[in-house]
Design a protein around this motif. Structure first.
Motif, PDB file in Angstrom:
ATOM      1  N   TYR A 304       0.856  -1.183   0.000  1.00  0.00           N
ATOM      2  CA  TYR A 304       0.000   0.000   0.000  1.00  0.00           C
ATOM      3  C   TYR A 304       0.896   1.239   0.000  1.00  0.00           C
ATOM      4  O   TYR A 304       2.110   1.143  -0.131  1.00  0.00           O
ATOM      5  CB  TYR A 304      -0.947  -0.042   1.197  1.00  0.00           C
ATOM      6  CG  TYR A 304      -1.892  -1.222   1.135  1.00  0.00           C
ATOM      7  CD1 TYR A 304      -3.144  -1.119   0.551  1.00  0.00           C
ATOM      8  CD2 TYR A 304      -1.494  -2.476   1.628  1.00  0.00           C
ATOM      9  CE1 TYR A 304      -3.999  -2.215   0.468  1.00  0.00           C
ATOM     10  CE2 TYR A 304      -2.332  -3.573   1.551  1.00  0.00           C
ATOM     11  CZ  TYR A 304      -3.591  -3.446   0.965  1.00  0.00           C
ATOM     12  OH  TYR A 304      -4.412  -4.533   0.874  1.00  0.00           O
ATOM     13  N   GLU A 305       0.321   2.406   0.149  1.00  0.00           N
ATOM     14  CA  GLU A 305       1.070   3.644  -0.030  1.00  0.00           C
ATOM     15  C   GLU A 305       2.328   3.710   0.822  1.00  0.00           C
ATOM     16  O   GLU A 305       3.383   4.140   0.362  1.00  0.00           O
ATOM     17  CB  GLU A 305       0.172   4.842   0.287  1.00  0.00           C
ATOM     18  CG  GLU A 305       0.875   6.184   0.114  1.00  0.00           C
ATOM     19  CD  GLU A 305      -0.018   7.372   0.408  1.00  0.00           C
ATOM     20  OE1 GLU A 305       0.466   8.508   0.286  1.00  0.00           O
ATOM     21  OE2 GLU A 305      -1.194   7.158   0.764  1.00  0.00           O
ATOM     22  N   HIS A 306       2.227   3.248   2.073  1.00  0.00           N
ATOM     23  CA  HIS A 306       3.345   3.433   2.999  1.00  0.00           C
ATOM     24  C   HIS A 306       4.125   2.153   3.312  1.00  0.00           C
ATOM     25  O   HIS A 306       5.102   2.214   4.060  1.00  0.00           O
ATOM     26  CB  HIS A 306       2.834   4.042   4.309  1.00  0.00           C
ATOM     27  CG  HIS A 306       2.118   5.344   4.129  1.00  0.00           C
ATOM     28  ND1 HIS A 306       2.770   6.524   3.841  1.00  0.00           N
ATOM     29  CD2 HIS A 306       0.794   5.647   4.176  1.00  0.00           C
ATOM     30  CE1 HIS A 306       1.887   7.507   3.732  1.00  0.00           C
ATOM     31  NE2 HIS A 306       0.684   7.003   3.925  1.00  0.00           N
ATOM     32  N   ASN A 307       3.705   1.001   2.798  1.00  0.00           N
ATOM     33  CA  ASN A 307       4.386  -0.234   3.199  1.00  0.00           C
ATOM     34  C   ASN A 307       4.875  -1.090   2.040  1.00  0.00           C
ATOM     35  O   ASN A 307       5.294  -2.234   2.254  1.00  0.00           O
ATOM     36  CB  ASN A 307       3.487  -1.072   4.120  1.00  0.00           C
ATOM     37  CG  ASN A 307       2.364  -1.794   3.368  1.00  0.00           C
ATOM     38  OD1 ASN A 307       2.051  -1.455   2.225  1.00  0.00           O
ATOM     39  ND2 ASN A 307       1.750  -2.764   4.005  1.00  0.00           N
ATOM     40  N   SER A 308       4.869  -0.560   0.832  1.00  0.00           N
ATOM     41  CA  SER A 308       5.341  -1.361  -0.305  1.00  0.00           C
ATOM     42  C   SER A 308       6.798  -1.771  -0.152  1.00  0.00           C
ATOM     43  O   SER A 308       7.225  -2.802  -0.681  1.00  0.00           O
ATOM     44  CB  SER A 308       5.149  -0.580  -1.607  1.00  0.00           C
ATOM     45  OG  SER A 308       3.779  -0.429  -1.915  1.00  0.00           O
ATOM     46  N   PHE A 309       7.554  -0.982   0.582  1.00  0.00           N
ATOM     47  CA  PHE A 309       8.968  -1.302   0.820  1.00  0.00           C
ATOM     48  C   PHE A 309       9.143  -2.645   1.520  1.00  0.00           C
ATOM     49  O   PHE A 309      10.213  -3.276   1.425  1.00  0.00           O
ATOM     50  CB  PHE A 309       9.628  -0.198   1.660  1.00  0.00           C
ATOM     51  CG  PHE A 309       9.236  -0.206   3.109  1.00  0.00           C
ATOM     52  CD1 PHE A 309      10.016  -0.856   4.060  1.00  0.00           C
ATOM     53  CD2 PHE A 309       8.066   0.414   3.533  1.00  0.00           C
ATOM     54  CE1 PHE A 309       9.661  -0.878   5.393  1.00  0.00           C
ATOM     55  CE2 PHE A 309       7.703   0.397   4.872  1.00  0.00           C
ATOM     56  CZ  PHE A 309       8.495  -0.251   5.811  1.00  0.00           C
ATOM     57  N   LYS A 310       8.103  -3.099   2.233  1.00  0.00           N
ATOM     58  CA  LYS A 310       8.209  -4.345   2.987  1.00  0.00           C
ATOM     59  C   LYS A 310       8.353  -5.573   2.087  1.00  0.00           C
ATOM     60  O   LYS A 310       8.856  -6.608   2.519  1.00  0.00           O
ATOM     61  CB  LYS A 310       7.000  -4.510   3.917  1.00  0.00           C
ATOM     62  CG  LYS A 310       6.989  -3.526   5.085  1.00  0.00           C
ATOM     63  CD  LYS A 310       5.745  -3.651   5.947  1.00  0.00           C
ATOM     64  CE  LYS A 310       5.663  -4.956   6.673  1.00  0.00           C
ATOM     65  NZ  LYS A 310       4.558  -4.972   7.655  1.00  0.00           N
ATOM     66  N   ILE A 311       7.929  -5.461   0.841  1.00  0.00           N
ATOM     67  CA  ILE A 311       8.035  -6.606  -0.073  1.00  0.00           C
ATOM     68  C   ILE A 311       9.501  -6.922  -0.346  1.00  0.00           C
ATOM     69  O   ILE A 311       9.950  -8.063  -0.182  1.00  0.00           O
ATOM     70  CB  ILE A 311       7.274  -6.323  -1.381  1.00  0.00           C
ATOM     71  CG1 ILE A 311       5.775  -6.116  -1.092  1.00  0.00           C
ATOM     72  CG2 ILE A 311       7.473  -7.477  -2.365  1.00  0.00           C
ATOM     73  CD1 ILE A 311       4.963  -5.697  -2.303  1.00  0.00           C
ATOM     74  N   GLU A 312      10.252  -5.923  -0.752  1.00  0.00           N
ATOM     75  CA  GLU A 312      11.686  -6.135  -0.986  1.00  0.00           C
ATOM     76  C   GLU A 312      12.417  -6.408   0.321  1.00  0.00           C
ATOM     77  O   GLU A 312      13.342  -7.229   0.368  1.00  0.00           O
ATOM     78  CB  GLU A 312      12.282  -4.912  -1.681  1.00  0.00           C
ATOM     79  CG  GLU A 312      13.765  -5.047  -2.025  1.00  0.00           C
ATOM     80  CD  GLU A 312      14.062  -6.170  -3.001  1.00  0.00           C
ATOM     81  OE1 GLU A 312      15.203  -6.669  -2.997  1.00  0.00           O
ATOM     82  OE2 GLU A 312      13.151  -6.552  -3.776  1.00  0.00           O
ATOM     83  N   LEU A 313      11.997  -5.738   1.390  1.00  0.00           N
ATOM     84  CA  LEU A 313      12.611  -5.974   2.701  1.00  0.00           C
ATOM     85  C   LEU A 313      12.444  -7.430   3.122  1.00  0.00           C
ATOM     86  O   LEU A 313      13.392  -8.059   3.622  1.00  0.00           O
ATOM     87  CB  LEU A 313      11.976  -5.049   3.740  1.00  0.00           C
ATOM     88  CG  LEU A 313      12.551  -5.131   5.164  1.00  0.00           C
ATOM     89  CD1 LEU A 313      13.979  -4.603   5.201  1.00  0.00           C
ATOM     90  CD2 LEU A 313      11.669  -4.339   6.145  1.00  0.00           C
ATOM     91  N   ALA A 314      11.256  -7.978   2.903  1.00  0.00           N
ATOM     92  CA  ALA A 314      10.997  -9.366   3.273  1.00  0.00           C
ATOM     93  C   ALA A 314      11.850 -10.326   2.449  1.00  0.00           C
ATOM     94  O   ALA A 314      12.397 -11.306   2.972  1.00  0.00           O
ATOM     95  CB  ALA A 314       9.513  -9.686   3.096  1.00  0.00           C
ATOM     96  N   LYS A 315      11.985 -10.061   1.148  1.00  0.00           N
ATOM     97  CA  LYS A 315      12.816 -10.929   0.304  1.00  0.00           C
ATOM     98  C   LYS A 315      14.256 -10.957   0.807  1.00  0.00           C
ATOM     99  O   LYS A 315      14.871 -12.017   0.924  1.00  0.00           O
ATOM    100  CB  LYS A 315      12.766 -10.444  -1.141  1.00  0.00           C
ATOM    101  CG  LYS A 315      11.433 -10.651  -1.837  1.00  0.00           C
ATOM    102  CD  LYS A 315      11.471 -10.101  -3.263  1.00  0.00           C
ATOM    103  CE  LYS A 315      10.139 -10.287  -3.968  1.00  0.00           C
ATOM    104  NZ  LYS A 315      10.169  -9.721  -5.343  1.00  0.00           N
ATOM    105  N   ARG A 316      14.788  -9.776   1.089  1.00  0.00           N
ATOM    106  CA  ARG A 316      16.175  -9.708   1.553  1.00  0.00           C
ATOM    107  C   ARG A 316      16.333 -10.339   2.933  1.00  0.00           C
ATOM    108  O   ARG A 316      17.353 -10.978   3.224  1.00  0.00           O
ATOM    109  CB  ARG A 316      16.632  -8.255   1.568  1.00  0.00           C
ATOM    110  CG  ARG A 316      16.667  -7.614   0.192  1.00  0.00           C
ATOM    111  CD  ARG A 316      17.296  -6.250   0.212  1.00  0.00           C
ATOM    112  NE  ARG A 316      17.272  -5.617  -1.103  1.00  0.00           N
ATOM    113  CZ  ARG A 316      18.078  -4.648  -1.472  1.00  0.00           C
ATOM    114  NH1 ARG A 316      18.997  -4.180  -0.636  1.00  0.00           N
ATOM    115  NH2 ARG A 316      17.985  -4.122  -2.680  1.00  0.00           N
ATOM    116  N   ALA A 317      15.313 -10.163   3.775  1.00  0.00           N
ATOM    117  CA  ALA A 317      15.376 -10.739   5.119  1.00  0.00           C
ATOM    118  C   ALA A 317      15.383 -12.261   5.066  1.00  0.00           C
ATOM    119  O   ALA A 317      16.098 -12.928   5.831  1.00  0.00           O
ATOM    120  CB  ALA A 317      14.196 -10.246   5.950  1.00  0.00           C
ATOM    121  N   ILE A 318      14.605 -12.835   4.160  1.00  0.00           N
ATOM    122  CA  ILE A 318      14.558 -14.288   4.018  1.00  0.00           C
ATOM    123  C   ILE A 318      15.934 -14.822   3.615  1.00  0.00           C
ATOM    124  O   ILE A 318      16.450 -15.782   4.198  1.00  0.00           O
ATOM    125  CB  ILE A 318      13.485 -14.701   2.988  1.00  0.00           C
ATOM    126  CG1 ILE A 318      12.087 -14.407   3.528  1.00  0.00           C
ATOM    127  CG2 ILE A 318      13.615 -16.191   2.644  1.00  0.00           C
ATOM    128  CD1 ILE A 318      11.000 -14.469   2.469  1.00  0.00           C
TER     129      ILE A 318
END
Length: 339
Positions: A304-318
């Motif tokens: 969403y507007e403020h949390n799209s960054f979490k998608i790439e963050l989650a990939k890198r975290a995994i």
């Protein structure tokens, strides 16, 4: 707070009788979440039933299956530092210690950890619409400030996330939840305990009213050789996860025999992808393979507007967490991470 009656019980059967199937009667143990819900008028209670004196639900028992049964009334702190848990299930110990503050861990119980509700800003603000708090009123987070909200498994009715760290590890370990209620005893696989928001975001889990969690069973396999828990948050002190990852790997002769990857901070329940775990079987534990698994897990992610960054963050975290699991010693303070 509203007025309520208070009673203590010493057995599970007494607790079930006192609840009496009335939704306004609430169980209290550590109270670390319930007290907030009452204080902010998010929930109301006619009666609080204190179950702390139930000795039968406050123990750690070795099972004939090779697993371990942990009591629902054991505190998070006692659990994290228990020698059996530290030795056999270090992933669970690490996850618990990443959650909350030391003071809260001293009070919070294992059963209560499973029952905690979301920490969504709008859920706690009773002046705003929230389908979880007031079904049918709408979800203010979808068009509001949604930095901490869900990117997987969400619905148009709710994009809140489940806040527990401990439960992310329990999901990765394939735990089971032992329950007792007016109709007797039953067991729920951990993956079936919590619910996605769907059309009923106000229902967090599949525990029926009047039932009580008595214990949690851990299987024999604890992934004590190759494991890691990673929690990414806005500050390293007491804070909920933007993304967390629990990883357990069974590696033999340089090949992955089994992989478990569970995510927190991204969905209405701890998130696992059996497709990604199956992909890693019989493969080498490399950055490339972990990256492919991460892509599989996040393939349906929506920001969403403020949390799209979490998608790439989650990939890198995994990827980072899977590499850390190859060398658990890298998680010790001051150690150089395996990146």
């Amino acid at each position: 707070m509203n007025n309520f009656s208070y009673t203590k019980v010493s057995t599970t059967d007494q607790a079930i009788s006192q609840i009496d199937g009335d939704i306004r009667n609430k169980i209290v143990a550590g109270g670390t979440n319930l007290n907030d819900l009452l204080k902010y008028f998010i929930t109301k209670a006619d009666k609080l039933v204190d179950i702390n004196p139930i000795a039968e639900n406050n123990s750690i028992i070795r099972l004939e299956t090779g697993g371990v049964r942990i009591g629902a009334l054991h505190t998070n702190a006692d659990m994290a530092y228990d020698p059996i848990i530290e030795e056999r299930y270090p992933l669970l110990s690490k996850a618990i210690l990443a959650g909350a503050s030391a003071q809260i861990r001293n009070m919070a119980t294992n059963g209560g950890n499973l029952m905690q509700r979301t920490r969504c800003y709008y859920f706690y603000d009773i002046t705003t619409p929230c389908n979880k708090r007031d079904p049918g009123s709408g979800c203010a987070a979808i068009t509001g400030y949604n930095r901490i909200h869900a990117i997987l498994g969400q619905s148009e009715n709710c994009i809140a996330v489940f806040p527990s760290d401990m439960c992310v590890a329990l999901a990765a370990l394939n735990a089971a939840v032992n329950i007792k209620g007016p109709e007797g005893e039953r067991v729920l696989a951990f993956a079936e305990f919590h619910r996605l928001s769907g059309d009923t975001p106000h229902i967090d889990n599949n525990l029926k009213h009047g039932e009580i969690i008595t214990s949690i069973d851990l299987p024999a396999k604890g992934f004590e050789k190759n494991y890691s828990y990673l929690k990414l948050r806005d500050r390293s002190s007491y804070s909920f996860a933007l993304v967390s990852v629990a990883t357990g790997l069974d590696i033999e002769n340089g090949i992955i025999k089994e992989a478990r990857i569970a995510l927190g901070g991204v969905a209405h329940k701890p998130w696992r992808s059996t497709e990604a775990e199956d992909f890693l079987k019989a493969k080498e534990p490399t950055r490339i393979n972990f990256s492919e698994a991460a892509a599989i897990i996040l393939k349906d992610a929506k920001g969403y507007e403020h949390n799209s960054f979490k998608i790439e963050l989650a990939k890198r975290a995994i990827v980072r967490n899977c590499l850390m699991a190859l060398n658990p010693e890298s998680q010790r303070p001051g150690a150089k991470p395996s990146l």
